[in-house]
Scaffold this motif. Structure first.
Motif, short mmCIF file in Angstrom:
data_model
loop_
_atom_site.label_atom_id
_atom_site.label_comp_id
_atom_site.label_asym_id
_atom_site.label_seq_id
_atom_site.Cartn_x
_atom_site.Cartn_y
_atom_site.Cartn_z
N HIS A 47 9.64 12.16 -11.46
CA HIS A 47 8.67 12.49 -12.49
C HIS A 47 8.10 13.87 -12.22
O HIS A 47 7.50 14.12 -11.15
CB HIS A 47 7.54 11.45 -12.50
N ARG A 85 8.85 8.11 -9.49
CA ARG A 85 8.04 7.14 -10.23
C ARG A 85 8.92 5.97 -10.66
O ARG A 85 9.95 6.14 -11.31
CB ARG A 85 7.40 7.79 -11.44
N GLU A 88 5.08 5.74 -6.79
CA GLU A 88 4.15 5.04 -7.67
C GLU A 88 4.95 4.23 -8.70
O GLU A 88 6.14 4.47 -8.90
CB GLU A 88 3.21 6.03 -8.38
N LYS A 105 -1.17 1.78 -13.49
CA LYS A 105 -0.50 2.51 -12.42
C LYS A 105 -0.79 1.85 -11.07
O LYS A 105 -1.90 1.39 -10.81
CB LYS A 105 -0.95 3.98 -12.39
#
Length: 286
Positions: free
Chosen positions: A199, A205, A241, A282
């Motif tokens: 990302h 990501r 993440e 998130k």
């Protein structure tokens, strides 16, 4: 009359055959009383007569009004015609019998209902609990194109907008190690489809694209187990993440993700084709 009611009550408490015998005896006595009344012209009475020749509290005339007596403080009502008196007596006996028969019918009906319910419970057996269902769920990784129809069938029931088969293939063919299925025997009852890429050329990501659980198998923690398996696979592949979007009105999905550590990052207005807003959630892994 009290004696007749007593006989009926005893018949109800013991055996229906006794009730039939009691019914025949009362009917015979009623017929005998009626025939004697018609032949003699008066109704036999066990009440003592007063000095004027009438029973205490006797009704004068044919209108059925009460008249009190000095010898008896309790007023009683008698019809002026002996035939009518016998009819009243026989009718009251019939009413007592009809009530008794209704009680017996209700008792037998209730027994039949109880017997049927017990038989149904024994035949159906105990229902499986959520824990029993959870123990029988097997989680597998995507293996071949043959699993694609089951995944599409399950996900299309709950999605707010339709996806073409090419969308499924884009995610599953490029990241098959991030697609997991929950199997109950030969049936697919849960599925998750994810991807992992770079990302903004900085962060790796992970993205949860689709998650669905069969409505008959919810509350069995299938969704949570699928998400945790996908996150563990992302961590092994170096994810920094994980993000996803879900409808702002989807409270069960919000609780599921927030219980796993996701936080609300952004609100996306009119994100879906149906005009509903979305929340971006998130989870930071590093």
């Amino acid at each position: 009359m009290a004696a007749k009611k007593k006989h009926v009550q005893l018949a109800i408490n013991h055996d229906p055959s006794e009730l039939v015998a009691c019914t025949e005896r009362i009917a015979e006595k009623s017929c005998e009383t009626k025939s004697k009344s018609e032949s003699n012209g008066r109704v036999p009475s066990t009440r003592p007569e007063s000095e004027n020749g009438h029973a205490p509290g006797h009704v004068n005339g044919c209108n059925g009004t009460r008249s009190s007596s000095k010898d008896d403080s309790t007023a009683t009502i008698h019809t002026s015609s002996p035939v009518e008196s016998s009819r009243v007596e026989s009718n009251s006996s019939a009413e007592v019998l009809s009530v008794a028969l209704q009680k017996v019918d209700l008792t037998s009906d209730s027994r039949d209902v109880c017997d049927k319910s017990e038989k149904n419970e024994q035949s159906s057996g105990p229902k499986p609990t959520q824990r029993d269902l959870s123990d029988q769920i097997v989680y597998v990784q995507y293996e071949s194109e043959l699993q694609m129809p089951d995944i599409m069938r399950l996900i299309q029931k709950d999605l707010s907008e339709p996806y073409s088969i090419y969308t499924y293939r884009y995610f599953i063919h490029n990241w098959p190690m991030l697609c997991f299925l929950a199997m109950f025997g030969e049936k697919c009852v849960g599925a998750i489809v994810c991807k992992l890429d770079l990302h903004k050329k900085v962060v790796r990501r992970g993205y949860i694209a689709m998650l669905a659980v069969d409505e008959n198998f919810r509350q069995c923690k299938i969704g949570s187990n699928l998400v945790m398996r996908a996150i563990r696979a992302m961590v092994k592949d170096g994810a920094d993440e994980v993000v996803l979007e879900t409808e702002i009105t989807n409270e069960p999905a919000l609780r599921l993700y927030e219980n796993l550590g996701f936080v609300r990052d952004k609100r996306l207005f009119r994100y879906y084709l149906n005009g509903v807003d979305a929340l971006r959630l998130k989870l930071w892994l590093r």
